[in-house]
Design an enzyme around this catalytic site. Structure first.
Site, PDB file in Angstrom:
ATOM      1  CG  HIS A  56      38.653  49.831  39.475  1.00 30.44           C
ATOM      2  ND1 HIS A  56      39.863  49.480  38.923  1.00 30.44           N
ATOM      3  CD2 HIS A  56      37.767  48.864  39.082  1.00 30.44           C
ATOM      4  CE1 HIS A  56      39.726  48.371  38.222  1.00 30.44           C
ATOM      5  NE2 HIS A  56      38.469  47.973  38.302  1.00 30.44           N
ATOM      6  CD  GLU A  59      35.892  46.359  42.435  1.00 29.81           C
ATOM      7  OE1 GLU A  59      36.087  45.199  42.010  1.00 29.81           O
ATOM      8  OE2 GLU A  59      35.646  47.338  41.703  1.00 29.81           O
ATOM      9  CG  HIS A  60      40.881  45.187  41.338  1.00 26.50           C
ATOM     10  ND1 HIS A  60      41.455  44.517  40.281  1.00 26.50           N
ATOM     11  CD2 HIS A  60      39.704  45.677  40.862  1.00 26.50           C
ATOM     12  CE1 HIS A  60      40.670  44.598  39.208  1.00 26.50           C
ATOM     13  NE2 HIS A  60      39.606  45.314  39.540  1.00 26.50           N
ATOM     14  CD  GLU A 136      39.747  46.167  35.034  1.00 26.72           C
ATOM     15  OE1 GLU A 136      38.513  46.297  35.106  1.00 26.72           O
ATOM     16  OE2 GLU A 136      40.502  46.150  36.029  1.00 26.72           O
TER      17      GLU A 136
END
Length: 418
Positions: A56, A59-60, A136
Site C-alpha cells: 500500500h 502504491e502511494h 489514514e
C-alpha cells in the site's frame, strides 16, 4: 509474442510478451472511452511481518515522481485531458488505473506503466508519506463500521498475512526506507506478475505495440516469490471497547477460495442470506424486530482461501439477541431446502447485479484483470450466467451445511465503553 486463440470472444484478445507480461483487451466500439489498468500480482498477503503495509505504501509513493515526471505532472497528466488516474491495493494484488477518452489511449497506457516501472521514491517524500499513512490509519480507527472488518480478518487469519490490514501497522510503516521499497519492487514487480488490461474503444494491436515499448524491457525475476499457504483456522472471539454509540460486530468463519468449484453456489447463498433488502437477514432481523439499521452478509474469496460473515450494528443491549437471530438464519439454510422460486429470484438478482456492473468500462477492465490473475483466462458473461443458472437447491444447502457450522463461527465486536 505469443497470441491467444480468439475463440473466446470476438471482442476479447490476449497477448503475452516475450518476458511474460500479459496484455489483455476487450474492444467496445460503441463507446468513446477507455479504461486502462496495470495490475501487479502483489498485495498485503505477500509481505513479511516487518513489511506489513509496504504494498500500500508503494502504491502511494509511485505518485510522488518518476524518472519522466514530477509529482505535479503526474497529478495533471490525465486530469488535463478530462481523464482520471488512481490506484488501490488489495490482499493479493495492486492496480494502477486510468480512464480517458479513446483518443488519449497512448497517454493512459504510458502513464500507468510509468508508475510501476520508473518511480523515483525520493527519501524526503517517503518521510512525508509516513505521516499521511498514519493519518489514514487514524481515519479508519475512527470508523468502527470499517475497523470491525479488520479485526474480524485478524481473528479468522490469525498469524497469517491475510489477517493483517492492507494499510499495515504504525511501527512497520515508520520503519520503511527507500531500500526496503526498492527491494520489494524488484522482487514483486516482475513481468510474470504484471497484467495490462484495456477495456473500451481501442485496437488490441495498438495496445500490444504500446505495451511492448513500455513493458517489454522489464527484467525477468531471478528468484520467483512463492506465497505462504494459509494456516489452520481456530475459531475464537474478539471484543474491544471503544468510544462509540453502537456495537459493531462481524460473525463468520473461513469460507471458499475463488477457485473452488462451489464458489458460484456460495455467491447465490450469500445473496439469499444478506444480499439486499429482500434477504432473510434484512427481513427477519431488521424489518421484523427493528434490532438494527445495518445488517448484511459478505463472501471474500482469495486464491487459496476465503472468509464469509454477517456484519451488524445495534444497541449493545440487543447485540446478543441479534447474534442469536443470525445463528438462527444460518441454521435455516442448513436445515430447510429453499423454494425453487426463491432460488430463481436470488439467481436473477446476482445475474442482474453482474450485468449492470459491467456497463461501465472501468468495471469491465477490473473484471478482466481479476479473472486473469485468478484463473489465467477470460470468463464470458454467458459462461458466468450459465454457471449461476446451474446452481440447484441441493447445491445451496450442501454449501450451507459445509460452512454454516455453529462451532466454527468466530466473532469480532467493537462495543461502547462503560
Amino acid at each position: 509474442m505469443q497470441r491467444a486463440g480468439n475463440g473466446i470472444s470476438p471482442c476479447f484478445r490476449k497477448t503475452t510478451l516475450k518476458n511474460g507480461v500479459r496484455v489483455l483487451s476487450e474492444r467496445i466500439p460503441s463507446v468513446r472511452s477507455v479504461s486502462v489498468g496495470a495490475w501487479v500480482a502483489a498485495g498485503s498477503r505477500d509481505e513479511r511481518a516487518e513489511e506489513r503495509g509496504i504494498s500500500h505504501f508503494i502504491e502511494h509513493m509511485v505518485f510522488k515522481g518518476t524518472r519522466k515526471r514530477r509529482m505535479h505532472h503526474i497529478a495533471r497528466r490525465m486530469e488535463s485531458v478530462g481523464g482520471y488516474l488512481n490506484a488501490f491495493t488489495a490482499k493479493e494484488y495492486t492496480c494502477y488505473y486510468a480512464r480517458a477518452l479513446d483518443e488519449h489511449l497512448a497517454r493512459a497506457i504510458d502513464t500507468v506503466c510509468d508508475l510501476i516501472l520508473f518511480p523515483t521514491l525520493p527519501e524526503k517524500e517517503i518521510e512525508k508519506e509516513k505521516g499521511v499513512i498514519l493519518e489514514e490509519m487514524k481515519m479508519y480507527e475512527d470508523n468502527p463500521e470499517e475497523l470491525v472488518f479488520d479485526r474480524f480478518e485478524s481473528v479468522v487469519y490469525d498469524g497469517h498475512a491475510l489477517g493483517a490490514p492492507v494499510i499495515g501497522y504504525p511501527q512497520t510503516v515508520q520503519s520503511f526506507d527507500r531500500e526496503m521499497l526498492c527491494d520489494y519492487m524488484r522482487s514483486h514487480y516482475v513481468p510474470d506478475r504484471v497484467v495490462l488490461v484495456v477495456a473500451g474503444n481501442a485496437d488490441h494491436d495498438d495496445i500490444v505495440r504500446m505495451a511492448g515499448d513500455m513493458l517489454g524491457g522489464m527484467p525477468i525475476a531471478e528468484r520467483p516469490i512463492r506465497r505462504a499457504p494459509v494456516n489452520g483456522y481456530v475459531p475464537h472471539d474478539f471484543v474491544e471497547s471503544r468510544p462509540i454509540q453502537q456495537a459493531h460486530f462481524v460473525m463468520g468463519a473461513r469460507g471458499l477460495s475463488v477457485r473452488n468449484e462451489d464458489r458460484v453456489a456460495f455467491s447465490v447463498l450469500n445473496t439469499l442470506l444478506g444480499g439486499g433488502m429482500s434477504s432473510r437477514l434484512n427481513q427477519n432481523v431488521r424489518e421484523k424486530y427493528g434490532f438494527c439499521y445495518n445488517i448484511g452478509s459478505f463472501a471474500n474469496m482469495h486464491s487459496d482461501s476465503g472468509d464469509f460473515g454477517v456484519y451488524a450494528a445495534s444497541d449493545v443491549r440487543k447485540m446478543e439477541r441479534v447474534k442469536k437471530l443470525i445463528r438462527k438464519e444460518l441454521r435455516y439454510f442448513v436445515e430447510v431446502p429453499i423454494g425453487s422460486r426463491t432460488l430463481n429470484e436470488a439467481k436473477n438478482q446476482l445475474r442482474g447485479a453482474m450485468m449492470l456492473g459491467l456497463e461501465g468500462m472501468s468495471n469491465r477492465m477490473m473484471g478482466i484483470g481479476r479473472q486473469e490473475l485468478y484463473f489465467g483466462r477470460y470468463l464470458t458473461l454467458d459462461e458466468i450466467s450459465d454457471a449461476i443458472g446451474k446452481v440447484t437447491v441441493e447445491d445451496v444447502q450442501r454449501v450451507a451445511s459445509m460452512l454454516f457450522k455453529g462451532d466454527q463461527l468466530s466473532t469480532a465486536a467493537l462495543v461502547p465503553e462503560g
